[in-house]
Enzyme design. Structure first.
Site, PDB file in Angstrom:
ATOM      1  CB  SER A  21      92.154  42.721 116.546  1.00 49.62           C
ATOM      2  OG  SER A  21      91.644  43.612 115.589  1.00 49.62           O
ATOM      3  CG  ASN A  22      88.818  41.468 112.561  1.00 49.53           C
ATOM      4  OD1 ASN A  22      89.162  42.132 111.590  1.00 49.53           O
ATOM      5  ND2 ASN A  22      87.898  41.900 113.428  1.00 49.53           N
TER       6      ASN A  22
END
Ligand code: CTP
Length: 222
Positions: A21-22
């Site tokens: 993810s980020n």
């Protein structure tokens, strides 16, 4: 008018307890949906996994992966006049997702990835000739001066506006309540905005989208 806004990150699971993810927190997208609702528009928010409260008057659809987000956007698109893609969509996902937690001994040190669909490109393709009736706004989050990349994305993805920002600039980036952005238009013009709250920037994006919709509407009636 009807606004469709995406926000937050997507999660691409390796197994139920691990994902790619980020650091997106969804603040910018939630601010856009809130600003649209405040200005009297209908607002639908497609949100990745974030810890934010749904703004008043906004309909929210929660998603996890890029493919979930694409499906939700395509479902809601026919009813929308404006799409604002603030989401930080993961470009890649693991080639395989295990349905149970993998033991570390079962995992290889190199993860095989496959590309996720590009939501904006898919939207544009699906709209074809009817595109003139919708305003499509993208974001370009870069590290460093963002406007050249934003112009390229505006052209290549056929967008009506790109909101460009340098996520490493002071007062900008993931999790902050402020942003420093530029509006990049398809004709190549760039409007540099000062540091402002994400709520103030959101209100400007909503205004700009309404203006574009009106201009486009006039063009298609001429
Ligand atoms: N976006 C999208 N689908 C993706 C990735 C990005 O719709 N799979 C949208 C984002 O929501 C954003 C815009 O595209 O509005 C630009 O995102 P960015 O990650 O900067 O674009 P990429 O095309 O992935 O650019 P890069 O070549 O820099 O990886």
């Amino acid at each position: 008018m009807r606004f469709l806004v995406t926000a937050g990150p997507t999660r691409e699971h390796i197994d139920p307890v691990r994902f790619l993810s980020n650091p997106s927190t969804g603040k910018m997208g939630f601010a856009v949906a809130r600003a649209a609702a405040k200005a009297g528009h209908e607002a639908v928010l497609v949100a990745g996994p974030v810890a934010l409260k749904t703004p008043r008057g906004v309909r929210r659809i929660d998603v996890v992966s890029a493919r979930d987000m694409l499906a939700a956007v395509m479902d809601e698109l026919p009813a929308a006049d404006v799409l604002v893609m603030t989401a930080a969509v993961a470009d890649w996902r693991p080639a395989r997702t295990a349905s149970r937690k993998l033991k570390k001994g079962e995992m290889k040190p190199v993860l095989e990835l496959v590309r996720n669909p590009d939501i904006l490109r898919t939207v544009k393709k699906s709209l074809g000739a009817s595109r003139a009736k919708k305003v499509i706004v993208g974001f370009a989050a870069e590290t460093g001066e963002p406007t050249a990349e934003a112009s390229r994305k505006c052209r290549e993805k056929g967008l009506d506006l790109v909101v460009a920002n340098d996520v490493t600039a002071k007062g900008a980036g993931f999790g902050t309540d402020t942003n420093v952005a530029s509006f990049v238009s398809p004709d190549g013009s760039i409007e540099r905005l000062p540091l402002m709250s994400k709520d103030a920037l959101a209100a400007r994006i909503v205004k700009r989208a309404v203006l574009w919709y009106t201009v486009d509407g006039m063009k298609s009636r001429a």
